[in-house]
Design an enzyme around this catalytic site. Structure first.
Site, PDB file in Angstrom:
ATOM      1  N   TYR A  76       0.843  -1.195   0.000  1.00  0.00           N
ATOM      2  CA  TYR A  76       0.000   0.000   0.000  1.00  0.00           C
ATOM      3  C   TYR A  76       0.877   1.243   0.000  1.00  0.00           C
ATOM      4  O   TYR A  76       2.056   1.204   0.359  1.00  0.00           O
ATOM      5  CB  TYR A  76      -0.949   0.022   1.203  1.00  0.00           C
ATOM      6  CG  TYR A  76      -0.261   0.247   2.542  1.00  0.00           C
ATOM      7  CD1 TYR A  76      -0.080   1.534   3.048  1.00  0.00           C
ATOM      8  CD2 TYR A  76       0.192  -0.824   3.314  1.00  0.00           C
ATOM      9  CE1 TYR A  76       0.549   1.742   4.277  1.00  0.00           C
ATOM     10  CE2 TYR A  76       0.805  -0.637   4.532  1.00  0.00           C
ATOM     11  CZ  TYR A  76       0.987   0.661   5.005  1.00  0.00           C
ATOM     12  OH  TYR A  76       1.605   0.878   6.216  1.00  0.00           O
ATOM     13  N   CYS A  77       0.291   2.360  -0.442  1.00  0.00           N
ATOM     14  CA  CYS A  77       0.955   3.662  -0.401  1.00  0.00           C
ATOM     15  C   CYS A  77      -0.126   4.741  -0.298  1.00  0.00           C
ATOM     16  O   CYS A  77      -1.267   4.429   0.039  1.00  0.00           O
ATOM     17  CB  CYS A  77       1.862   3.872  -1.617  1.00  0.00           C
ATOM     18  SG  CYS A  77       1.036   3.677  -3.209  1.00  0.00           S
ATOM     19  N   THR A  78       0.209   5.972  -0.571  1.00  0.00           N
ATOM     20  CA  THR A  78      -0.740   7.073  -0.356  1.00  0.00           C
ATOM     21  C   THR A  78      -1.952   6.976  -1.270  1.00  0.00           C
ATOM     22  O   THR A  78      -3.095   7.000  -0.806  1.00  0.00           O
ATOM     23  CB  THR A  78      -0.043   8.425  -0.573  1.00  0.00           C
ATOM     24  OG1 THR A  78       1.153   8.473   0.199  1.00  0.00           O
ATOM     25  CG2 THR A  78      -0.961   9.572  -0.175  1.00  0.00           C
ATOM     26  N   ILE A 136      -4.216   4.620   0.626  1.00  0.00           N
ATOM     27  CA  ILE A 136      -4.806   4.955   1.927  1.00  0.00           C
ATOM     28  C   ILE A 136      -5.993   5.899   1.759  1.00  0.00           C
ATOM     29  O   ILE A 136      -6.988   5.804   2.489  1.00  0.00           O
ATOM     30  CB  ILE A 136      -3.745   5.589   2.845  1.00  0.00           C
ATOM     31  CG1 ILE A 136      -2.575   4.628   3.050  1.00  0.00           C
ATOM     32  CG2 ILE A 136      -4.342   5.976   4.195  1.00  0.00           C
ATOM     33  CD1 ILE A 136      -1.310   5.287   3.568  1.00  0.00           C
TER      34      ILE A 136
END
Length: 343
Positions: free
Chosen positions: A198-200, A227
């Protein structure tokens, strides 16, 4: 014909105040093959400038990465323009969790070599051969699975203020640094573990998922929309929120609160705090975490030396900066030795 921003941030902020209209903070990306990046860049600037779009947009042969704000009243026109571009039709738009009319104060559309600075010179893998995209509900199921390895693809200063429970958070300064570290740490589990990332907003994970598939990982997943989209789905679908703390964002807000947990500390006094600031000394501009008490005590600076400079008359500060180049790479965002309680 205007092709570049002509107003200062201060002038733009005053115009936004005067207009008094709601703006939406949005981000999106798309990997695609763009041949004439300069022509595409100019087309975007001309159209979006007319719609009063502000933000930071990168265009490259491999696609587009955009973080921007648009007046709410112009959103439909903005969306219609995106849909008129074949590879951007119905592109997923990540709407910010917390809105701020001044999240961006200039329109900057830049042509880059890549839309994500990955440092990779391996052109043999196909960035469009990505991993499996999953929404919030499936993501929650996957990260509860003992055969899953959950990896945060962001940098240390991002995960420091917020991350998913039980996630591996590499202590890295750049996206490129994390790629080799993760591959080495998981080299014995390319077939028996589920690699979930996952990342932003999803852009780094998408490239990483293609890279790890190229490197032989068999079960690669990524949180679709990152996110930002996860938070929206958790709220809309009334799911369990497994993210703790704040989500770091790359605009003037610097963070969106996802849960009430404060998992970081002030880099100057050590008290619980998760507010990122930039040192007020323009010759420094270090990104670090500072609580309100230290902000008042240090006049919004990272050190006594910077405080001394910041308190000088403006013209004297300019003279001191003359001929000197300061890069964030020198300070590595929060790793300066002047910070006593850095991570």
């Amino acid at each position: 014909m205007q092709l570049y921003n002509t107003l200062s941030a201060k002038e733009r902020a005053a115009l936004i105040e005067e207009a008094g209209k709601e703006r939406l903070t949005i981000s999106f990306y798309k990997y695609a093959h763009i041949e004439n990046t300069s022509v595409f860049r100019n087309h975007l600037f001309i159209t979006w400038n007319d719609l009063d779009v502000l933000g930071r947009i990168y265009v490259a042969n491999e696609g587009i990465n955009a973080q921007l704000s648009v007046p709410a009243e112009n959103f439909e026109a903005f969306k219609k323009h995106l849909d008129s571009i074949s590879f951007l039709e119905n592109v997923r738009l990540n709407i910010a969790v917390e809105q701020d009319n001044k999240s961006f104060l200039k329109l900057k559309v830049k042509v880059r070599n890549k839309i994500v600075a990955d440092g990779l010179v391996d052109e043999t893998f196909d960035v469009t051969n990505k991993g499996v995209h999953v929404g919030a509900e499936k993501f929650n199921e996957l990260i509860d699975d003992p055969d899953t390895v959950l990896v945060d693809m962001r940098n240390h200063y991002e995960s420091e203020i917020g991350h998913f429970k039980n996630a591996i958070t590499p202590d890295v300064d750049t996206f490129r640094d994390s790629l080799d570290i993760i591959e080495e740490d998981l080299k014995d589990h390319k077939e028996d573990k589920k690699l979930v990332m996952y990342c932003t907003g999803g852009i780094r994970c998408e490239k990483a998922s293609a890279y790890y598939k190229h490197k032989g990982f068999k079960n690669v997943y990524q949180l679709e929309g990152g996110i930002i989209e996860y938070t929206r789905q958790v709220k809309d679908q009334e799911l369990e929120n497994k993210f703790v703390g704040k989500n770091f964002v790359f605009d003037h807000r610097r963070g969106e609160r996802i849960s009430e947990d404060v998992i970081a500390n002030c880099h100057q006094c050590g008290e619980p705090c998760d507010t990122h600031v930039n040192c007020a000394n323009e010759a420094c501009h270090l990104l670090f975490i500072q609580c309100p008490k230290c902000a008042e005590k240090m006049n919004n600076c990272c050190s006594d030396d910077c405080k001394t400079v910041h308190e000088l008359p403006f013209e004297e500060q300019k003279e001191l900066r003359k001929g000197k180049t300061v890069s964030n790479k020198i300070f590595k965002k929060g790793r300066s030795p002047v910070l006593k309680f850095k991570k």
